[in-house]
Design an enzyme around this catalytic site. Sequence first.
Site, PDB file in Angstrom:
ATOM      1  N   VAL A  49       6.991 -49.165 -16.703  1.00 20.82           N
ATOM      2  CA  VAL A  49       7.365 -50.102 -17.742  1.00 20.82           C
ATOM      3  C   VAL A  49       8.588 -50.811 -17.598  1.00 20.82           C
ATOM      4  CG1 VAL A  49       7.727 -50.801 -20.128  1.00 20.82           C
ATOM      5  CG2 VAL A  49       5.960 -49.058 -19.512  1.00 20.82           C
ATOM      6  N   PRO A  50       8.916 -51.922 -17.254  1.00 20.05           N
ATOM      7  CA  PRO A  50      10.304 -52.457 -16.940  1.00 20.05           C
ATOM      8  C   PRO A  50      10.990 -52.363 -18.020  1.00 20.05           C
ATOM      9  CG  PRO A  50       8.608 -54.119 -17.160  1.00 20.05           C
ATOM     10  CD  PRO A  50       7.917 -53.201 -17.218  1.00 20.05           C
ATOM     11  N   CYS A  51      11.360 -51.321 -18.528  1.00 18.78           N
ATOM     12  CA  CYS A  51      12.036 -51.361 -19.825  1.00 18.78           C
ATOM     13  C   CYS A  51      13.567 -51.637 -19.731  1.00 18.78           C
ATOM     14  CB  CYS A  51      12.245 -49.724 -20.253  1.00 18.78           C
ATOM     15  SG  CYS A  51      12.085 -48.654 -19.058  1.00 18.78           S
ATOM     16  N   HIS A  52      13.864 -51.762 -18.183  1.00 21.30           N
ATOM     17  CA  HIS A  52      15.198 -52.317 -18.081  1.00 21.30           C
ATOM     18  C   HIS A  52      15.400 -53.487 -18.189  1.00 21.30           C
ATOM     19  CE1 HIS A  52      12.869 -52.236 -14.438  1.00 21.30           C
ATOM     20  NE2 HIS A  52      13.538 -53.320 -14.130  1.00 21.30           N
ATOM     21  N   ARG A  53      14.364 -54.257 -18.553  1.00 18.46           N
ATOM     22  CA  ARG A  53      14.249 -55.575 -18.639  1.00 18.46           C
ATOM     23  C   ARG A  53      14.488 -56.199 -20.205  1.00 18.46           C
ATOM     24  NH1 ARG A  53       9.430 -57.070 -14.811  1.00 18.46           N
ATOM     25  NH2 ARG A  53      10.388 -56.864 -12.884  1.00 18.46           N
TER      26      ARG A  53
END
Length: 103
Positions: A49-53
């Site tokens: 999951v692109p949680c950094h976005r």
Amino acid sequence: MTFFNDVYGLCKQIPKGKVSTYGELARKLNTKAYRLVGQALRNNFYVDVPCHRVLNSKGELYGFKGSKDIEELNEKKELLEQEGIVFNNGKVLNFEKILFKFK
DNA sequence: GGAGTGACTTTTT
DNA sequence: GAAAAAGCCACTC
């Protein structure tokens, strides 16, 4: 874990080169549990999951840089830069432009 | 089943 | 305008 799951799903919807906020996510889920969004990501930052976005309402990373346990996300922050997102003093430039809003 | 917790947000001082 | 406090809800212990 349904809520978390929804969060992950939305995060995956964030296109590359764009970011979103916890508030937007929570609002999309029709909930006021803004913190739950962060919690979900935190528990699952292992997943694809692109949680950094996902940033906070100010358009900057929250907790990432300050915490050692999650300093791995610091690297992800640099990943964002690779995706075209520019940071300035920890804040995002043109935040509103790259902000992905859920419908 | 109750208390504690948290990558947040908004309001108030 | 910055800093502090409160409110929020789902999840974990």
